[in-house]
Design a protein around this motif. Structure first.
Motif, mmCIF file in Angstrom:
data_model
loop_
_atom_site.group_PDB
_atom_site.id
_atom_site.type_symbol
_atom_site.label_atom_id
_atom_site.label_comp_id
_atom_site.label_asym_id
_atom_site.label_seq_id
_atom_site.Cartn_x
_atom_site.Cartn_y
_atom_site.Cartn_z
ATOM 1 N N SER A 1 0.816 -1.219 0.000
ATOM 2 C CA SER A 1 0.000 0.000 0.000
ATOM 3 C C SER A 1 0.851 1.271 0.000
ATOM 4 N N CYS A 2 2.150 1.133 0.166
ATOM 5 C CA CYS A 2 3.039 2.296 0.186
ATOM 6 C C CYS A 2 3.172 2.897 -1.214
ATOM 7 N N LYS A 3 3.335 4.202 -1.268
ATOM 8 C CA LYS A 3 3.427 4.907 -2.551
ATOM 9 C C LYS A 3 4.835 4.881 -3.136
ATOM 10 N N ALA B 1 12.316 3.478 3.572
ATOM 11 C CA ALA B 1 11.206 3.925 2.731
ATOM 12 C C ALA B 1 11.551 5.282 2.133
ATOM 13 N N SER B 2 11.235 5.453 0.850
ATOM 14 C CA SER B 2 11.566 6.711 0.174
ATOM 15 C C SER B 2 10.619 7.838 0.549
ATOM 16 N N ASP C 1 5.120 6.703 4.091
ATOM 17 C CA ASP C 1 5.239 5.249 4.031
ATOM 18 C C ASP C 1 5.964 4.718 5.264
ATOM 19 N N LEU C 2 7.008 5.401 5.662
ATOM 20 C CA LEU C 2 7.761 5.009 6.854
ATOM 21 C C LEU C 2 6.866 5.070 8.086
ATOM 22 N N ILE D 1 4.439 2.055 8.030
ATOM 23 C CA ILE D 1 5.101 0.812 8.420
ATOM 24 C C ILE D 1 5.385 0.811 9.919
ATOM 25 N N CYS D 2 5.839 1.932 10.433
ATOM 26 C CA CYS D 2 6.129 2.060 11.861
ATOM 27 C C CYS D 2 4.858 1.836 12.680
ATOM 28 N N LYS D 3 3.763 2.410 12.248
ATOM 29 C CA LYS D 3 2.484 2.246 12.942
ATOM 30 C C LYS D 3 2.075 0.777 12.954
#
Length: 80
Positions: free
Chosen positions: A18-20, A61-62, A66-67, A70-72
């Motif tokens: 789901s990350c962009k 993560a770029s 997104d970072l 993922i952290c959440k």
């Protein structure tokens, strides 16, 4: 962001998908695996789910959002 281990591959890779931007796994040996690639997801599973104490993995993560996503996710399942 350094990670210790992930217990649910399917849920973790849903978050990654789901990350962009680009999401990579940096191994202790310096390899960078593109976690948005299905092939790399399968390859990385052996390292992600390893119980080794010497395992040093990092998620890169770029995109900042997104970072945070993922952290959440990792924090949500860390307490389980």
């Amino acid at each position: 962001m350094k990670i210790d281990g992930i217990t649910n591959a399917q849920e973790f890779f849903k978050v990654v998908d789901s990350c962009k931007g680009h999401v990579e796994l940096l191994t202790g040996e310096g390899d960078r695996l593109n976690l948005k690639s299905k092939l790399c997801q399968y390859i990385s599973m052996t390292q992600l789910f390893s119980k080794s104490e010497e395992l040093h993995l990092e998620i890169i993560a770029s995109e900042e959002e997104d970072l945070q996503k993922i952290c959440k996710y990792l924090m949500k399942y860390e307490d389980m």
